[in-house]
Design a protein around this motif. Structure first.
Motif, PDB file in Angstrom:
ATOM      1  N   VAL A   1      47.346  42.192  45.474  1.00 15.69           N
ATOM      2  CA  VAL A   1      47.226  42.904  46.736  1.00 15.69           C
ATOM      3  C   VAL A   1      46.087  42.469  47.673  1.00 15.69           C
ATOM      4  O   VAL A   1      46.076  42.268  48.569  1.00 15.69           O
ATOM      5  CB  VAL A   1      46.516  44.396  45.998  1.00 15.69           C
ATOM      6  N   LEU A   2      44.975  41.635  46.794  1.00 14.18           N
ATOM      7  CA  LEU A   2      43.603  41.392  47.540  1.00 14.18           C
ATOM      8  C   LEU A   2      43.771  39.881  47.868  1.00 14.18           C
ATOM      9  O   LEU A   2      43.064  39.438  48.533  1.00 14.18           O
ATOM     10  CB  LEU A   2      42.376  41.771  46.606  1.00 14.18           C
ATOM     11  N   GLY A   3      44.654  39.119  47.177  1.00 11.46           N
ATOM     12  CA  GLY A   3      44.883  37.735  47.483  1.00 11.46           C
ATOM     13  C   GLY A   3      43.809  37.108  46.961  1.00 11.46           C
ATOM     14  O   GLY A   3      43.373  35.800  47.144  1.00 11.46           O
TER      15      GLY A   3
ATOM     16  N   LEU B   1      40.279  33.797  39.736  1.00 11.02           N
ATOM     17  CA  LEU B   1      39.235  34.970  39.706  1.00 11.02           C
ATOM     18  C   LEU B   1      39.923  36.118  39.331  1.00 11.02           C
ATOM     19  O   LEU B   1      39.096  37.099  39.217  1.00 11.02           O
ATOM     20  CB  LEU B   1      38.909  34.922  41.266  1.00 11.02           C
ATOM     21  N   ALA B   2      41.253  36.203  39.086  1.00 12.29           N
ATOM     22  CA  ALA B   2      41.984  37.471  38.909  1.00 12.29           C
ATOM     23  C   ALA B   2      41.454  38.241  37.702  1.00 12.29           C
ATOM     24  O   ALA B   2      40.944  39.597  37.755  1.00 12.29           O
ATOM     25  CB  ALA B   2      43.373  37.112  38.836  1.00 12.29           C
ATOM     26  N   GLU B   3      41.278  37.586  36.534  1.00  8.33           N
ATOM     27  CA  GLU B   3      40.910  38.340  35.313  1.00  8.33           C
ATOM     28  C   GLU B   3      39.467  38.537  35.447  1.00  8.33           C
ATOM     29  O   GLU B   3      39.189  39.882  35.055  1.00  8.33           O
ATOM     30  CB  GLU B   3      41.302  37.360  34.240  1.00  8.33           C
ATOM     31  N   PRO B   4      38.442  37.684  35.704  1.00  8.92           N
ATOM     32  CA  PRO B   4      37.332  37.981  35.616  1.00  8.92           C
ATOM     33  C   PRO B   4      36.717  39.080  36.663  1.00  8.92           C
ATOM     34  O   PRO B   4      36.167  39.956  36.307  1.00  8.92           O
ATOM     35  CB  PRO B   4      36.301  36.815  35.934  1.00  8.92           C
TER      36      PRO B   4
ATOM     37  N   TRP C   1      43.418  49.080  51.024  1.00 12.04           N
ATOM     38  CA  TRP C   1      42.313  48.320  50.153  1.00 12.04           C
ATOM     39  C   TRP C   1      42.086  47.069  50.638  1.00 12.04           C
ATOM     40  O   TRP C   1      41.099  46.304  50.536  1.00 12.04           O
ATOM     41  CB  TRP C   1      43.145  48.458  48.696  1.00 12.04           C
ATOM     42  N   ARG C   2      43.225  46.353  51.241  1.00 10.43           N
ATOM     43  CA  ARG C   2      43.183  45.087  51.656  1.00 10.43           C
ATOM     44  C   ARG C   2      42.315  45.018  53.194  1.00 10.43           C
ATOM     45  O   ARG C   2      41.526  44.090  53.324  1.00 10.43           O
ATOM     46  CB  ARG C   2      44.578  44.635  52.292  1.00 10.43           C
TER      47      ARG C   2
ATOM     48  N   ALA D   1      34.204  38.857  43.672  1.00 14.93           N
ATOM     49  CA  ALA D   1      34.786  37.608  44.041  1.00 14.93           C
ATOM     50  C   ALA D   1      33.702  36.739  44.870  1.00 14.93           C
ATOM     51  O   ALA D   1      33.530  35.604  44.747  1.00 14.93           O
ATOM     52  CB  ALA D   1      35.910  38.043  44.866  1.00 14.93           C
ATOM     53  N   PHE D   2      32.749  37.383  45.807  1.00 14.87           N
ATOM     54  CA  PHE D   2      31.999  36.607  46.739  1.00 14.87           C
ATOM     55  C   PHE D   2      30.900  35.931  45.900  1.00 14.87           C
ATOM     56  O   PHE D   2      30.689  34.674  45.893  1.00 14.87           O
ATOM     57  CB  PHE D   2      31.313  37.692  47.838  1.00 14.87           C
TER      58      PHE D   2
END
Length: 434
Positions: free
Chosen positions: A85-87, A92-95, A320-321, A355-356
């Motif tokens: 959804v967020l790209g 990064l997906a799991e953490p 959300w996006r 993520a940042f």
């Protein structure tokens, strides 16, 4: 001259010259320390949640976390779907997903404001009196039993004539209720909305001084945020930046400048469909706020989006996006805080924040380690950059995006080391360069 021969040093100026210059600049030195004390070094929340005074309850924070988790379970039940959804990258997906879920379970709200202004509206006096007293009781209880957000408080009505007395009374009831319940909590935050003149800030200062005197509190104990929602708060009739005068009018009590997306946009005549935190008018206002606040210890907060993640899954994903993108955009512009208007906004708030910090922390830690150890590298960093690197890592630690163990492993630095780099003495920032 031989390699071991001592260099001869000669000067032309008498020592009195330096003394005279220092004496002439003493008032400036004092003024710099007073007006530009630097960042307070305390935690800055990543968001502020507004809850109307009549809707605030003992379980509000828990309820927001439960609703946010339910939204994730329904619309992005695992790391892969949330990342899609967020790209987010596969790395990064799991953490990010696991940390978002843990955050929503542990600390879903970092800063909560019980709203007695736009989100509450005009009510009978007895009703608002009771709501203000209830807010004080519930917040005091939350701090006592450990269920409070790190920061909590109220947004009162503004200092404009039609609602001034009502705002003052609500604030008095709220603060008095906290005092009667055991005292003001460390995380107390007050928000003064719709400020247009510096004199309104001065009035707030006088009001808080009076309360502190009446209750025997230390002078200056109570601070407040200034909400920037009108064009007059950015540019005065004489062309000067009003917001800079507001900071000084607060006499050291201002803790933040909060951008009000929709009131400010409407004030400039922006059509409702285009009122957003990434509109050029918003960027202009926040840039002035940012420059005015720099070095003063006053922090800047971005606004919000009113597009809610509700309805069918594709609508939730679209919202959300949008929210994720606006939050990432704000973080890149050094607006480390924003507003969230709905429980379903907070999954993407934390996703964007985490993520940042996670995507950049390895490089930041390595650069700071090279700077600390004077080992060099492909970037020549200076004290000001070391300060920014340390601040970045500390903010990531504070919100839960990072763990001190992983930062220490990469940088070889403790939290105390990071804090030392993040808050250097005034002269240290210019010793090695511009």
């Amino acid at each position: 001259m031989g390699q071991g021969q001592q260099e001869q040093v000669a000067t032309s100026l008498a020592g009195a010259v330096s003394e005279e210059i220092s004496a002439s600049l003493a008032p400036v030195d004092t003024e710099l320390e007073r007006r530009y004390p630097g960042d307070p070094g305390t935690r800055q929340p990543v968001h502020t949640v507004y809850v109307p005074g009549d809707a605030f309850a003992a379980d509000t924070i828990c309820s927001w976390g439960d609703q946010a988790l339910a939204a994730l379970d329904e619309h992005a039940p695992d790391a892969a779907s949330f990342a899609a959804v967020l790209g987010l990258s596969e790395e990064l997906a799991e953490p990010v997903h696991s940390r978002v879920r843990a955050k929503l379970e542990r600390e879903p709200v970092e800063d909560l404001r019980v709203d007695f202004e736009d989100g509450y509206g005009p009510r009978p006096d007895t009703e608002e009196d009771e709501a203000a007293a209830r807010a004080a009781r519930l917040i005091a209880e939350a701090y006592r039993d450990g269920t409070a957000a790190p920061y909590m408080g109220i947004r009162m009505k503004c200092m404009e004539a039609p609602v001034r007395d009502r705002g003052i009374r609500t604030l008095d009831i709220f603060l008095t209720g906290l005092m009667e319940a055991g005292g003001l909590p460390d995380g107390l935050v007050l928000t003064l909305p719709k400020v247009t003149y510096a004199e309104q800030v001065t009035a707030m200062v006088r009001l808080l001084e009076a309360f502190e005197k009446a209750r025997g509190l230390e002078p200056g104990r109570i601070g407040f945020e200034i909400q920037i929602e009108t064009s007059q708060s950015i540019l005065a009739t004489d062309g000067t930046a009003t917001v800079a005068r507001m900071i000084q009018a607060a006499e050291g009590r201002a803790t933040g400048l909060h951008y009000g997306t929709f009131d400010y946009s409407a004030c400039l005549g922006v059509s409702a469909a285009y009122q957003a935190s990434d509109h050029p008018a918003a960027d202009h206002a926040k840039a002035i706020m940012q420059v005015a606040a720099a070095g003063t210890g006053v922090r800047v907060s971005d606004g919000s989006t009113n597009v809610l993640p509700v309805g069918p899954t594709h609508k939730v994903h679209d919202a959300w996006r949008l929210h994720y993108g606006l939050t990432r955009r704000a973080l890149a512009r050094a607006y480390y805080q924003g507003w969230d208007m709905h429980p379903r906004h907070i999954p993407t708030r934390y996703a964007a924040v985490f993520a940042f910090y996670r995507e950049g922390f390895e490089q930041a830690a390595a650069r700071l380690a090279r700077y600390a150890n004077r080992t060099g590298g492909d970037v020549m960093d200076e004290p000001a950059t070391a300060k920014a690197l340390a601040g970045y890592l500390l903010r990531g630690l504070d919100c839960g995006a990072l763990d001190i163990a992983e930062v220490a492993r990469l940088a070889g630095l403790t939290r105390a080391d990071l804090e030392g780099f993040a808050a250097p003495r005034r002269g240290d920032l210019t010793v090695s360069g511009t």
